[in-house]
Design an enzyme around this catalytic site. Structure first.
Site: not given
Length: 256
Positions: A10, A12, A206
């Site tokens: 991932d 951001d 995240d």
């Protein structure tokens, strides 16, 4: 710790936050490069081309080329090819979406499209939403690049693509096919790019509700990094847990 032959990363909240490189991100990618382990950056962001996304990573000191990046726009274009072949598309979105659709051979049109595709559009107008609704009511398929209801910005949480899509869904009564995480099409496109069995791949993210849940849906091992949206406290409340959890990516060892 498992020896993985491929990584889905991932962006951001995992590699960076805004213009800030997060701890361990650049070093993890460097270690993957040194070990000859392939990786792909996967993002729900439909607005950028892979070249633009790779350029941002490179400027941050993170090794990236355009072919390392899989966006939700690219996955939408790929999904349409796999399901329908090349089609006529009415697209609401930005440069990244238009680029991905035309590169895949689809025709952008404002006249009798086969499919309506909606991605984030920060110049959205009532007329664009109205046209999308009319085309869908007339029989066009309804696709959205991602269903993120809000996106983080320097100003705070702003309306995401899911908010735009919700207006069209409410008006038409037609639920869209969602391409981005946590749904499977984005990870399907990324896995095809890696060309590895799912048992040999780990997905790093995240956000439990998008990244980690996408790994669960695809049957891919997951590494949760606590540098972004989901906190450790929130994670403890989840019934299904990721395979690994680290405070930041400096704690993760690349096994070769």
């Amino acid at each position: 710790m498992t020896q993985y032959q491929g990584y889905l990363l991932d962006l951001d909240g995992t590699m960076y936050r805004g213009d800030e490189v997060l701890p361990g991100g650049a070093d993890l990618v460097r270690r993957l490069v040194e070990a000859g382990i392939p990786y792909r950056f996967i993002t729900n962001n439909s607005s950028k081309t892979p070249e633009e996304a790779a350029d941002k990573l490179t400027q941050m000191g993170i090794a990236a080329a355009a072919d390392h990046v899989i966006t939700s726009s690219m996955a939408a274009a790929d999904y349409l090819l796999r399901r329908h072949g090349t089609v006529r598309v009415f697209a609401v979105g930005e440069r990244g979406l238009f680029h991905a659709l035309t590169r895949a051979g689809h025709q952008l049109t404002e006249d009798r499209p086969d499919v309506v595709v909606i991605g984030i559009d920060r110049e959205i107008t009532y007329e664009k939403l109205a046209a999308a609704c009319l085309f869908i009511r007339d029989g066009a398929a309804f696709i959205v690049t991602n269903a993120d209801k809000a996106i983080p910005t320097e100003r705070g949480l702003m309306p995401g693509n899911g908010a735009l899509a919700a207006a069209v869904e409410t008006s038409t009564g037609q639920a869209p096919v969602v391409i981005g995480k946590p749904e499977e099409p984005l990870t399907t496109t990324a896995m095809a790019s890696l060309n590895l069995p799912k048992e040999q791949v780990v997905l790093v993210g995240d956000n439990y509700d998008t990244d980690i849940s996408a790994g669960f849906a695809a049957g891919i091992d997951t590494l949760m990094v606590l540098t972004g949206l989901t906190s450790r406290e929130e994670l403890t409340q989840k019934q299904q847990q990721p395979d690994y959890v680290v405070d930041d990516l400096t704690e993760w060892e690349v096994v070769t």
